[in-house]
Design an enzyme around this catalytic site. Structure first.
Site, PDB file in Angstrom:
ATOM      1  CB  SER B 203      -2.043  19.569   8.392  1.00  0.00           C
ATOM      2  OG  SER B 203      -2.551  20.836   8.735  1.00  0.00           O
ATOM      3  NE  ARG B 207       0.687  19.551  13.555  1.00  0.00           N
ATOM      4  CZ  ARG B 207      -0.079  20.348  12.827  1.00  0.00           C
ATOM      5  NH1 ARG B 207      -1.282  20.662  13.254  1.00  0.00           N
ATOM      6  NH2 ARG B 207       0.339  20.827  11.684  1.00  0.00           N
ATOM      7  CG  ASN B 211       1.575  13.982  17.919  1.00  0.00           C
ATOM      8  OD1 ASN B 211       2.683  13.762  18.373  1.00  0.00           O
ATOM      9  ND2 ASN B 211       1.361  14.812  16.919  1.00  0.00           N
TER      10      ASN B 211
END
Lengths: 156, 282
Positions: B203, B207, B211
Site C-alpha cells: 500500500s 499509494r 498518485n
C-alpha cells in the site's frame, strides 16, 4: 508496471542516503537546535534572575533611604533640641548677667549717693563751721571743736 | 511545451512519455522493450540519485556550518523541516532510536523532491534528451513503481529488523502466533499477520506511485491539448483551456507532492512504531 532491478538499485541508494543523513546531517543540525534552545532558556533564566536582583536591590535601596531619612530626622531633632538648649542657657546666663550688672549698678549708685552724702555732709559741716565762725567772729579752734563739728556733720 | 505533433498520434505520444529509458543488464544495451527482472530503468535511477544527492548536499552543507548563534536563512528553513520531522517522530514513535528521525527526514525530503519533478513541464527534459539522442526519458522517479517499491521494501526490511530488535525472536514469534485471537487460533493469526505485513509495503508503494503516475498522466493529457494550439480555432480554444488546466493542476500538485511525501513519511514512522511496540498479552 513490471518490477526490475531498478528496485534493488533504489533500495541501495535509499539505505546509503539514510546512512548519510543519520551520520552527517541529523546530528549537527539537531545539536545546533538544541544548543539554541538551551541558550534561549539560559537567557530567559538570566533575565529573570536579573529582574529579581533588581527588585532586591531597589527594595534594599528603599530601605536604606528610609533609614537615612529617619536618621536625618533624628539628627535634626537633636540639633533643634541642642539649639534651644543653648538658647535657653544663653538666656539664663544673660538674665544672671543682667541681674548682676543691675545689682552692681545699684551698688554703685548707692555708693555714689553715700559718697555724695558724705561730701555734702562734710561741706555742710565746713559751711556750718565757716558760718558759725563768721557769726561768732572769732576763730574757732578747729582742732578743739572737731568733735563738735563732726557730730554736727554726722547729724546732717 | 510543444507536443511532438505530426510524428506521433496522441496514443503514442502518451505512451512515449510513460516509457522508461531501459538498460538491459544481460546485453548491457539500451532497449526500451527489455523485459524481465534484470533491467535497469536508467532515467529513474539517475533522477532519483540526482535528487537524493541534491537533498544530501544541501542538508550536509547546512549541517556542517550549523550553529546556534547566527543561523542563515537556509539553516532556518532546514531547521524548520528538521523540527517538523522531529515532532512527527516524537509523536508517533515513542521509543528511543536514533535512526528513525533521520530516516523519516530522508524519506520526506527525497520523496518530496522526486514528486516535485512532476511540476516540470512534461516535454522539456524528454525533448531536450531527444535532441541529444536519448530516445526515452521519464523524469519523475516516483511515477516508477520500482522506485516506490524500492523505498517501501527497504522500510519493510527495517520493520522486521525493529520487530526482532525490540521484541527478540521469541517475543516476535509469540506475537505473530497469538495476536490478535489468542494461541488456539494461531493459524488464523499467522495468516492475518502475513496479510497485514504484506499489505504495508504494497500500500505504501502503490499509494505514492498511483498518485504521482495519475498526476503525471493528467499533465501529459494537458500537454496534448496544448499541442493543438495551431490546429484551427477549435485547437486554439483547446490549447487555451489547456493552459488554465495546466496552471490549476500544477498548483493542485504542489499540495499533492507535499502531501504524498508527508504520508509516506508518517506511515513509515507508524509502521516502525508498530514494529517496535510490544503488544499486550491477551
Amino acid at each position: 508496471m513490471n518490477l526490475n532491478a531498478t528496485l534493488i538499485f533504489q533500495s541501495i541508494a535509499f539505505l546509503l542516503f539514510v546512512a548519510f543523513t543519520w551520520k552527517y546531517v541529523w546530528p549537527p543540525i539537531l545539536k545546533a537546535m538544541n544548543d539554541r534552545q538551551k541558550r534561549i532558556a539560559d537567557g530567559l533564566a538570566a533575565a529573570e534572575k536579573g529582574a529579581r536582583a533588581l527588585q532586591d536591590a531597589s527594595a534594599k535601596s528603599e530601605e536604606a533611604l528610609k533609614a537615612a531619612r529617619a536618621q536625618a530626622q533624628d539628627i535634626l531633632a537633636g540639633a533643634n533640641k541642642q539649639a534651644s538648649q543653648i538658647v535657653e542657657q544663653a538666656k539664663g546666663t544673660a538674665q544672671v548677667e543682667a541681674e548682676r550688672i543691675i545689682a552692681r549698678a545699684h551698688d554703685d549708685v548707692a555708693r555714689e549717693v553715700a559718697h555724695a552724702r558724705e561730701d555734702l555732709r562734710k561741706q555742710v559741716g565746713e559751711l556750718a563751721v565757716a558760718g558759725a565762725a563768721k557769726i561768732l567772729k572769732r576763730e574757732i579752734d578747729t582742732q578743739a571743736h572737731a568733735d563738735v563739728l563732726n557730730e554736727l556733720a554726722a547729724k546732717i | 511545451m510543444a507536443a511532438e505533433e505530426g510524428h506521433h498520434d496522441s496514443g503514442s505520444y502518451v505512451l512515449h512519455h510513460l516509457t522508461n529509458l531501459r538498460l538491459d543488464l544481460h546485453t548491457m544495451s539500451i532497449n526500451p522493450d527489455a523485459q524481465g527482472f534484470w533491467v535497469l530503468n536508467l532515467d529513474s535511477c539517475i533522477f532519483s540519485v540526482l535528487l537524493g544527492l541534491i537533498f544530501a548536499f544541501v542538508f550536509w552543507r547546512v549541517a556542517r556550518k550549523a550553529n546556534a548563534e547566527h543561523p542563515t536563512q537556509t539553516q532556518n528553513a532546514i531547521e524548520m523541516i528538521v523540527d517538523f520531522v522531529q515532532n512527527q517522530v516524537h509523536e508517533i514513535f515513542p521509543h528511543a532510536n536514533s535512526i528513525v528521525a533521520p530516516l523519516a527526514l530522508t524519506i520526506f525530503a527525497w520523496v518530496f523532491l522526486m514528486n516535485l519533478m512532476d511540476i516540470v513541464p512534461v516535454d522539456w527534459l524528454p525533448h531536450a534528451a531527444g535532441l541529444v539522442g536519448v530516445p526515452y526519458l521519464k523524469i519523475v522517479p516516483s511515477t516508477d513503481v520500482n522506485i516506490t517499491f524500492g523505498l517501501s521494501l527497504s522500510v519493510f526490511v527495517l520493520m522486521y529488523i525493529f520487530n526482532f530488535k525490540f521484541k527478540g525472536v521469541g517475543g516476535f514469534g509469540k506475537e505473530v502466533l497469538t495476536h490478535p485471537f489468542g494461541p488456539w487460533l494461531f493459524p488464523v493469526n499467522l495468516v492475518l499477520r502475513i496479510v497485514e505485513d504484506v499489505a504495508k509495503p504494497v500500500s505504501l508503494a502503490l499509494r505514492l506511485f498511483g498518485n504521482l503516475f495519475a498526476g503525471e498522466l493528467i499533465f501529459i493529457l494537458i500537454a496534448l491539448m496544448l499541442g493543438q494550439a495551431f490546429n484551427g480555432i477549435a485547437g486554439a480554444f483547446l490549447a487555451g483551456g489547456g493552459v488554465l488546466l495546466q496552471i490549476a493542476w500544477a498548483i493542485f500538485h504542489i499540495l499533492v507532492v507535499t502531501l504524498q511525501a508527508f504520508v509516506f513519511m508518517v506511515l513509515t514512522i507508524v509502521y516502525l512504531g508498530a514494529a517496535a511496540e510490544a503488544h499486550a498479552d491477551h
